[in-house]
Design a protein around this motif. Structure first.
Motif, short mmCIF file in Angstrom:
data_model
loop_
_atom_site.label_atom_id
_atom_site.label_comp_id
_atom_site.label_asym_id
_atom_site.label_seq_id
_atom_site.Cartn_x
_atom_site.Cartn_y
_atom_site.Cartn_z
N LEU A 1 0.83 -1.21 0.00
CA LEU A 1 0.00 0.00 0.00
C LEU A 1 0.86 1.25 0.00
O LEU A 1 0.58 2.22 -0.73
CB LEU A 1 -0.93 -0.02 1.21
CG LEU A 1 -2.06 0.98 1.23
CD1 LEU A 1 -2.96 0.84 0.01
CD2 LEU A 1 -2.88 0.80 2.51
N LEU A 2 1.94 1.24 0.78
CA LEU A 2 2.88 2.36 0.77
C LEU A 2 3.50 2.52 -0.61
O LEU A 2 3.62 3.63 -1.11
CB LEU A 2 3.98 2.15 1.82
CG LEU A 2 5.12 3.17 1.82
CD1 LEU A 2 4.61 4.58 2.12
CD2 LEU A 2 6.19 2.76 2.83
N ALA A 3 3.88 1.41 -1.23
CA ALA A 3 4.47 1.47 -2.57
C ALA A 3 3.49 2.07 -3.58
O ALA A 3 3.85 2.96 -4.36
CB ALA A 3 4.90 0.07 -3.01
N LEU A 4 2.26 1.61 -3.56
CA LEU A 4 1.25 2.10 -4.49
C LEU A 4 0.96 3.58 -4.28
O LEU A 4 0.92 4.36 -5.24
CB LEU A 4 -0.03 1.27 -4.34
CG LEU A 4 -1.18 1.60 -5.27
CD1 LEU A 4 -0.78 1.29 -6.71
CD2 LEU A 4 -2.40 0.79 -4.88
N LEU A 5 0.81 3.98 -3.04
CA LEU A 5 0.49 5.38 -2.76
C LEU A 5 1.69 6.29 -3.04
O LEU A 5 1.51 7.43 -3.49
CB LEU A 5 0.03 5.53 -1.32
CG LEU A 5 -0.69 6.83 -0.98
CD1 LEU A 5 -1.87 7.08 -1.91
CD2 LEU A 5 -1.14 6.82 0.46
N THR A 6 2.89 5.80 -2.82
CA THR A 6 4.09 6.60 -3.13
C THR A 6 4.17 6.86 -4.63
O THR A 6 4.42 7.99 -5.06
CB THR A 6 5.36 5.89 -2.64
OG1 THR A 6 5.28 5.69 -1.23
CG2 THR A 6 6.61 6.69 -2.96
N ALA B 1 10.07 4.30 2.61
CA ALA B 1 9.46 5.28 3.51
C ALA B 1 10.21 6.61 3.47
O ALA B 1 9.58 7.68 3.51
CB ALA B 1 9.44 4.72 4.93
N ILE B 2 11.52 6.55 3.38
CA ILE B 2 12.31 7.79 3.29
C ILE B 2 11.98 8.53 2.01
O ILE B 2 11.80 9.76 2.01
CB ILE B 2 13.82 7.47 3.40
CG1 ILE B 2 14.15 7.03 4.82
CG2 ILE B 2 14.67 8.67 2.99
CD1 ILE B 2 15.53 6.44 4.98
N ALA C 1 9.77 1.53 -4.65
CA ALA C 1 8.51 0.77 -4.56
C ALA C 1 8.65 -0.60 -5.19
O ALA C 1 8.19 -1.60 -4.63
CB ALA C 1 7.38 1.56 -5.23
N GLY C 2 9.29 -0.67 -6.34
CA GLY C 2 9.50 -1.96 -7.00
C GLY C 2 10.33 -2.91 -6.15
O GLY C 2 9.99 -4.09 -6.01
N ILE C 3 11.39 -2.41 -5.57
CA ILE C 3 12.26 -3.24 -4.73
C ILE C 3 11.51 -3.72 -3.49
O ILE C 3 11.57 -4.90 -3.13
CB ILE C 3 13.54 -2.48 -4.35
CG1 ILE C 3 14.42 -2.29 -5.59
CG2 ILE C 3 14.32 -3.22 -3.26
CD1 ILE C 3 15.58 -1.33 -5.38
N ALA C 4 10.79 -2.83 -2.83
CA ALA C 4 10.07 -3.20 -1.61
C ALA C 4 9.00 -4.25 -1.89
O ALA C 4 8.90 -5.25 -1.17
CB ALA C 4 9.45 -1.97 -0.96
N VAL C 5 8.23 -4.06 -2.94
CA VAL C 5 7.18 -5.04 -3.27
C VAL C 5 7.81 -6.37 -3.68
O VAL C 5 7.32 -7.44 -3.29
CB VAL C 5 6.25 -4.49 -4.37
CG1 VAL C 5 5.33 -5.56 -4.92
CG2 VAL C 5 5.43 -3.33 -3.81
#
Length: 176
Positions: free
Chosen positions: A24-29, A103-104, A154-158
């Motif tokens: 969700l953080l990745a998508l919203l970012t 997040a950063i 975002a790609g790396i986190a997901v």
């Protein structure tokens, strides 16, 4: 502390927060970075997710470490199976760091890239105030760099959330 919750191992309970909050953080970012009209509506949500997602990933990691130590102490992990769990732990460590990085980037977007509404207010301000606001706006290069970083982070986190979850699920359900 992170071992049990009401007699149930905490890790299977806690990890679901990370599985939800990190993507969700990745998508919203990405949305905040690339779709300016949603910025005024999502700014605070993105800021809160940027704080909550790393915490959920940290809790999942700590509860997983405690769960593994508990199983190892009870001799419920065979020496052949330990490398599988350790590989899962490594993915979890990378997921935590990737989530912190995302997040950063998300917080940098919230801080440096203002919502569109700020531009509209600046246009209505007097000429002197508008020129001062223009000086305060981030450069196009900074905005572009944050947009690219948001896509990469975002790609790396997901990716690592999926890899971690897949390795954990395989360990539990198939013993692989």
């Amino acid at each position: 502390m992170f071992e049990e919750f009401m007699g149930i191992p905490a890790h299977p309970l806690v990890l679901h927060a990370a599985v939800v909050f990190v993507p969700l953080l990745a998508l919203l970012t990405i949305g905040y970075a690339l779709v300016p009209p949603i910025r005024p509506h999502t700014r605070w949500v993105l800021g809160l997710l940027a704080l909550g997602a790393p915490i959920s990933a940290l809790l999942a990691k700590l509860s997983g470490d405690a769960f593994f130590d508990r199983l190892r102490a009870a001799n419920r992990v065979t020496p052949e199976f330990a490398p599988t769990i350790e590989a899962h732990q490594e993915f979890g460590d990378i997921t935590l760091w990737a989530t912190i990085g995302l997040a950063i980037v998300a917080l940098a977007l919230v801080w440096f890239v203002p919502p569109r509404a700020a531009k509209a207010r600046a246009a209505e301000a007097s000429a002197a105030e508008a020129s001062a606001t223009d000086d305060a706006r981030p450069s196009r290069a900074l905005t572009l760099a944050l947009q690219v970083l948001s896509l990469v982070a975002a790609g790396i986190a997901v990716y690592y959330v999926i890899r971690t979850g897949d390795s954990g699920a395989k360990a539990v359900w198939t013993g692989q």
